[in-house]
Design a protein around this motif. Sequence first.
Motif, PDB file in Angstrom:
ATOM      1  N   LYS A  81     -34.809   7.517  32.801  1.00 48.14           N
ATOM      2  CA  LYS A  81     -34.954   7.373  34.255  1.00 48.14           C
ATOM      3  C   LYS A  81     -34.304   8.537  34.993  1.00 48.14           C
ATOM      4  CE  LYS A  81     -34.512   2.376  33.738  1.00 48.14           C
ATOM      5  NZ  LYS A  81     -33.600   1.258  33.924  1.00 48.14           N
ATOM      6  N   THR A  82     -33.185   9.046  34.460  1.00 48.23           N
ATOM      7  CA  THR A  82     -32.474  10.147  35.105  1.00 48.23           C
ATOM      8  C   THR A  82     -33.154  11.452  34.704  1.00 48.23           C
ATOM      9  OG1 THR A  82     -30.419   8.885  34.964  1.00 48.23           O
ATOM     10  CG2 THR A  82     -30.229  11.247  35.427  1.00 48.23           C
ATOM     11  N   THR A  83     -33.794  12.108  35.675  1.00 49.35           N
ATOM     12  CA  THR A  83     -34.640  13.267  35.389  1.00 49.35           C
ATOM     13  C   THR A  83     -34.293  14.434  36.302  1.00 49.35           C
ATOM     14  OG1 THR A  83     -36.450  11.776  34.758  1.00 49.35           O
ATOM     15  CG2 THR A  83     -37.041  14.055  35.210  1.00 49.35           C
ATOM     16  N   ILE A  84     -34.049  15.598  35.696  1.00 54.14           N
ATOM     17  CA  ILE A  84     -33.838  16.833  36.442  1.00 54.14           C
ATOM     18  C   ILE A  84     -35.072  17.714  36.236  1.00 54.14           C
ATOM     19  CG2 ILE A  84     -32.330  18.826  36.835  1.00 54.14           C
ATOM     20  CD1 ILE A  84     -30.815  16.233  37.180  1.00 54.14           C
ATOM     21  N   HIS A  85     -35.723  18.100  37.314  1.00 52.82           N
ATOM     22  CA  HIS A  85     -36.889  18.984  37.237  1.00 52.82           C
ATOM     23  C   HIS A  85     -36.394  20.429  37.278  1.00 52.82           C
ATOM     24  CE1 HIS A  85     -39.323  15.442  37.886  1.00 52.82           C
ATOM     25  NE2 HIS A  85     -38.637  15.175  38.987  1.00 52.82           N
ATOM     26  N   CYS A  86     -36.777  21.223  36.282  1.00 52.18           N
ATOM     27  CA  CYS A  86     -36.264  22.592  36.153  1.00 52.18           C
ATOM     28  C   CYS A  86     -37.400  23.608  36.053  1.00 52.18           C
ATOM     29  CB  CYS A  86     -35.400  22.722  34.894  1.00 52.18           C
ATOM     30  SG  CYS A  86     -34.007  21.588  34.815  1.00 52.18           S
ATOM     31  N   GLU A  87     -37.093  24.848  36.457  1.00 55.42           N
ATOM     32  CA  GLU A  87     -37.984  25.988  36.267  1.00 55.42           C
ATOM     33  C   GLU A  87     -37.140  27.178  35.841  1.00 55.42           C
ATOM     34  OE1 GLU A  87     -40.258  26.863  39.759  1.00 55.42           O
ATOM     35  OE2 GLU A  87     -41.437  25.015  39.646  1.00 55.42           O
ATOM     36  N   SER A  88     -37.639  27.940  34.853  1.00 52.36           N
ATOM     37  CA  SER A  88     -36.887  29.106  34.368  1.00 52.36           C
ATOM     38  C   SER A  88     -37.839  30.211  33.939  1.00 52.36           C
ATOM     39  CB  SER A  88     -36.025  28.722  33.151  1.00 52.36           C
ATOM     40  OG  SER A  88     -35.160  27.654  33.431  1.00 52.36           O
ATOM     41  N   PRO A  89     -37.406  31.475  34.063  1.00 47.82           N
ATOM     42  CA  PRO A  89     -38.195  32.563  33.479  1.00 47.82           C
ATOM     43  C   PRO A  89     -38.187  32.435  31.953  1.00 47.82           C
ATOM     44  CG  PRO A  89     -36.494  33.400  34.973  1.00 47.82           C
ATOM     45  CD  PRO A  89     -36.200  31.959  34.744  1.00 47.82           C
ATOM     46  N   VAL A  90     -39.290  32.784  31.331  1.00 48.55           N
ATOM     47  CA  VAL A  90     -39.372  32.734  29.866  1.00 48.55           C
ATOM     48  C   VAL A  90     -38.779  34.020  29.292  1.00 48.55           C
ATOM     49  CG1 VAL A  90     -40.914  32.652  27.879  1.00 48.55           C
ATOM     50  CG2 VAL A  90     -41.394  31.237  29.884  1.00 48.55           C
ATOM     51  N   LEU A  91     -37.762  33.879  28.465  1.00 51.73           N
ATOM     52  CA  LEU A  91     -37.142  35.027  27.808  1.00 51.73           C
ATOM     53  C   LEU A  91     -37.928  35.413  26.556  1.00 51.73           C
ATOM     54  CD1 LEU A  91     -34.626  36.935  27.757  1.00 51.73           C
ATOM     55  CD2 LEU A  91     -33.543  35.231  26.273  1.00 51.73           C
ATOM     56  N   ASP A  92     -38.408  34.376  25.822  1.00 47.43           N
ATOM     57  CA  ASP A  92     -39.072  34.625  24.534  1.00 47.43           C
ATOM     58  C   ASP A  92     -39.773  33.345  24.093  1.00 47.43           C
ATOM     59  OD1 ASP A  92     -39.837  35.886  22.214  1.00 47.43           O
ATOM     60  OD2 ASP A  92     -37.853  35.837  21.275  1.00 47.43           O
ATOM     61  N   ARG A  93     -40.625  33.464  23.081  1.00 47.17           N
ATOM     62  CA  ARG A  93     -41.166  32.298  22.358  1.00 47.17           C
ATOM     63  C   ARG A  93     -40.903  32.532  20.880  1.00 47.17           C
ATOM     64  NH1 ARG A  93     -47.093  30.591  23.304  1.00 47.17           N
ATOM     65  NH2 ARG A  93     -46.322  28.611  22.516  1.00 47.17           N
TER      66      ARG A  93
END
Length: 462
Positions: free
Chosen positions: A65-77
Motif C-alpha cells: 500500500k505504501t508506494t513511492i513513485h520515482c523517476e531516474s536517468p538510466v545509467l546502464d542496463r
Amino acid sequence: MSMDRIIVGSEEWCGLPKLNIPIINVRVDSGAKTSALHAVNIVPFKKDGTPWVRYDVHPLQNDGKTTIHCESPVLDRRKVKSSSGLVEVRYVIKTVLSIADASWPIEITLTNRDSMGYRMLLGRQAMSGRILVDPQASFQLGMVSPSVLEEHYRVHVIKPSGLKIGLLASNPNLYSNRRIIEAGEERGHHMEFLNIKDCYIKLDGNNPEMHYRGGRILDDFDAIIPRIKPSITFYGCALTRHFEAMGVYTLNTAASITQSRDKLHSLQLLINNGLPIPTTGFANSPLDTDDLIKMVGGAPLIVKLLEGTQGKGVVLAETKKAAESLINAFKSLGTNILVQEFIKEADGKDIRCFVINGKVVESIMRTAAPGEFRANIHMGGTAQLVKISPEEKRIAVLAAKTMNLKVAGVDIIRGRNGSLLLEVNSSPGLEGIEGASNKNIAGIMIESIEKDLKQKRKLAVK
C-alpha cells in the motif's frame, strides 16, 4: 583507519533522499557487488532525448500500500544472475545513499526483490572505503519505531477504494501470493488472503454461504483469485465452485482448474483441438509394458504421475530395462501414470508462456540445472526471456482457451519436428517470469479482473 568508517551490522536503516525515500531497511551484503532496490512497474521513457526510467518503490517490507513513485536517468542496463538462478537485464541508476550522518552517491540496480524480503540490498561497491561490516551484529546505527515509519510514509499510503478481492490459497508467504496482494493494493483494491483450510461451506438452496475461521461469513467479495496447490485440488475447487454459486467472479473457474489438473483428460482435450503434444501412452496392465514403451518410440522416455506438478512425479528412464522396472513399480502401487517420448534435442530446456485473458503477456526459456532433465527454477534451473514464434504463441493461446483458463502457464518444448505442448498450469508461479522480465505480471492479472468485472457490470445494466 576504522575510525573514519561507519561500522554497520548485517541489516540497518538508511535513506535515499533523492528518491524521496527517507528511511528504508537495508540488507548489508558484502558478497554482492552492486546494490539493488525493490522496484515494480518499471517503465523506460525518454526525457529531452535521454533514457530515463519510471518505477514504483514499496519501501516497507510486506506492504504494497505504501508506494513511492520515482523517476531516474538510466545509467546502464546490465545482465545480472540472481541468487535463485534467474538471468535478468536490470536498469542501473545513480542516486545518493544517506546513512548515519554521512551521504554519498551510489549505483543501484532496479529489480523486484519481493522474494528476498528486504526492500534494498547494499553491495560492496557502495560500501568501499566508507563502511566496515560486523556480520554478527544488526542495527548498529539504531532501530526505527513503527510510529516514526508511519510519520514518514503516511502520505504515501494508497487508500483502498476499488474492489474487494480475495486470494484463495494456502501459503501467504509464497512469492506469487505476496505479489498478487501487493499488485492489488497498488491499484487501490482491498486485498485479503483467504487460507483454503480455514474456509468452510454452508449448502443451502436459498442462502448458500461461505464461512471463515471464527464463524465469519464471506459475503462481500467482488472477486476471488484461486491458487490451489495440487494436494488440495478437490477441496479448493469445491470452495471456488461455491463462490461462483454465490455470484462472485473467479479469475479461473473450478471446472477449468479441475480439468487442467487431470493430465490425461487435459491431453485428450488438447489433441482434440489439434494441438501438438509429445507421443504419450497410458495403460493399466503390467502385461502391456513392452508395447507401451514401443508406442512412444522406446527408451529414453519420461514417466509421469498423473497427479504430479512443478516437476514432481516426473522421472526419466534412460534404458528399456529402467523403463520396464519403473512402469511396473508404479503400476504395482496402483498409481496412474503417463509414459511420454523424451525430446532429447530440447537439451533440458522448455518455454513457459504466461497467458492472461487470451494473450501471451511474457515468455521465458527455462534451462535445467546440471544433471537434471527438467527445466525447473525450484530445482536449481535458470530462466531468461525468450522470443517465441507465431506458432508457439498460437499454441499457448489455444491451449489456455481449450482449458478455459483466464490465467495459465503454458509449457512448450522445441523438438526436431517443431514445437510441442507439454502442459497447461492453472496456478503458474510468478517468480521466474517476473524476475526474468521485470514485468508486473501480478498487476496485469489484477487489471484483467478489473476489465472483466467492468464488462460484466455493463452487461448487467443492459
